[in-house]
Design a protein around this motif. Structure first.
Motif, short mmCIF file in Angstrom:
data_model
loop_
_atom_site.label_atom_id
_atom_site.label_comp_id
_atom_site.label_asym_id
_atom_site.label_seq_id
_atom_site.Cartn_x
_atom_site.Cartn_y
_atom_site.Cartn_z
N VAL A 41 57.19 -91.92 37.83
CA VAL A 41 55.74 -91.69 37.78
C VAL A 41 55.18 -91.98 39.17
N ASP A 42 54.27 -91.09 39.61
CA ASP A 42 53.56 -91.35 40.85
C ASP A 42 52.09 -91.01 40.65
N ASN A 43 51.33 -90.94 41.72
CA ASN A 43 49.89 -90.68 41.59
C ASN A 43 49.57 -89.28 41.10
N THR A 44 50.55 -88.36 41.11
CA THR A 44 50.31 -87.00 40.61
C THR A 44 50.70 -86.84 39.16
N GLY A 45 51.60 -87.70 38.66
CA GLY A 45 52.03 -87.59 37.28
C GLY A 45 53.50 -87.94 37.09
N LEU A 46 54.16 -87.19 36.21
CA LEU A 46 55.54 -87.46 35.81
C LEU A 46 56.49 -86.55 36.58
N LEU A 47 57.55 -87.15 37.10
CA LEU A 47 58.51 -86.42 37.93
C LEU A 47 59.93 -86.65 37.42
N VAL A 48 60.78 -85.64 37.61
CA VAL A 48 62.21 -85.75 37.38
C VAL A 48 62.92 -85.14 38.58
N LEU A 49 64.22 -85.34 38.66
CA LEU A 49 65.01 -84.73 39.73
C LEU A 49 65.99 -83.75 39.11
N GLU A 50 66.20 -82.63 39.79
CA GLU A 50 67.15 -81.62 39.36
C GLU A 50 68.06 -81.28 40.53
N PRO A 51 69.36 -81.10 40.26
CA PRO A 51 70.29 -80.80 41.35
C PRO A 51 69.94 -79.49 42.05
N GLN A 77 47.12 -91.35 30.55
CA GLN A 77 47.66 -90.31 29.67
C GLN A 77 48.14 -89.13 30.50
N LEU A 78 49.30 -88.60 30.09
CA LEU A 78 49.90 -87.45 30.76
C LEU A 78 49.85 -86.23 29.88
N ALA A 79 49.75 -85.05 30.49
CA ALA A 79 49.83 -83.78 29.76
C ALA A 79 50.89 -82.92 30.44
N PRO A 80 51.76 -82.28 29.64
CA PRO A 80 52.79 -81.41 30.23
C PRO A 80 52.16 -80.28 31.04
N ILE A 81 52.84 -79.89 32.10
CA ILE A 81 52.44 -78.76 32.91
C ILE A 81 53.67 -77.86 33.08
N GLU A 82 53.45 -76.67 33.58
CA GLU A 82 54.57 -75.81 33.93
C GLU A 82 55.35 -76.51 35.05
#
Length: 102
Positions: A41-51, A77-82
């Protein structure tokens, strides 16, 4: 992508980011909505890493992907994005000693 302990250490070395702990109550809903990942999580929202499949990139490159955005100023609160790439690519190969793989 679910990161190993070594990969988490590499992210920590590179950007100082800590993942959401596995015992956090938010993990179950996150996994239900987004799959089994190591979440950040950062100031923009939720992040993951992909190879990243790029032979020109050294080590174990992974792109930072933004998958949810904050819906409020208090960041409660988070909302999914593309999903969209942030443009950052990290090397998941640690440079120093670590304490084992997951």
């Amino acid at each position: 992508m679910k990161l190993s302990d070594n990969q988490i250490a590499a992210v920590r070395e590179t950007v100082g980011a800590e993942p959401i702990p596995e015992d956090n109550p938010a993990m179950e809903p996150l996994k239900e909505n987004f799959g089994d990942h190591t979440f950040y999580v950062d100031n923009t929202g939720l992040l993951v890493l992909e190879p990243v499949d790029d032979p020109a990139q050294p080590g174990e490159p992974a792109a930072v992907i933004h998958i949810a955005a904050w819906t409020d100023e208090e960041r409660k609160q988070l909302a999914p994005i593309e999903p969209k790439a942030s443009g950052a690519v990290l090397d998941l190969a640690p440079t120093g000693p670590t304490n084992g793989a997951a």
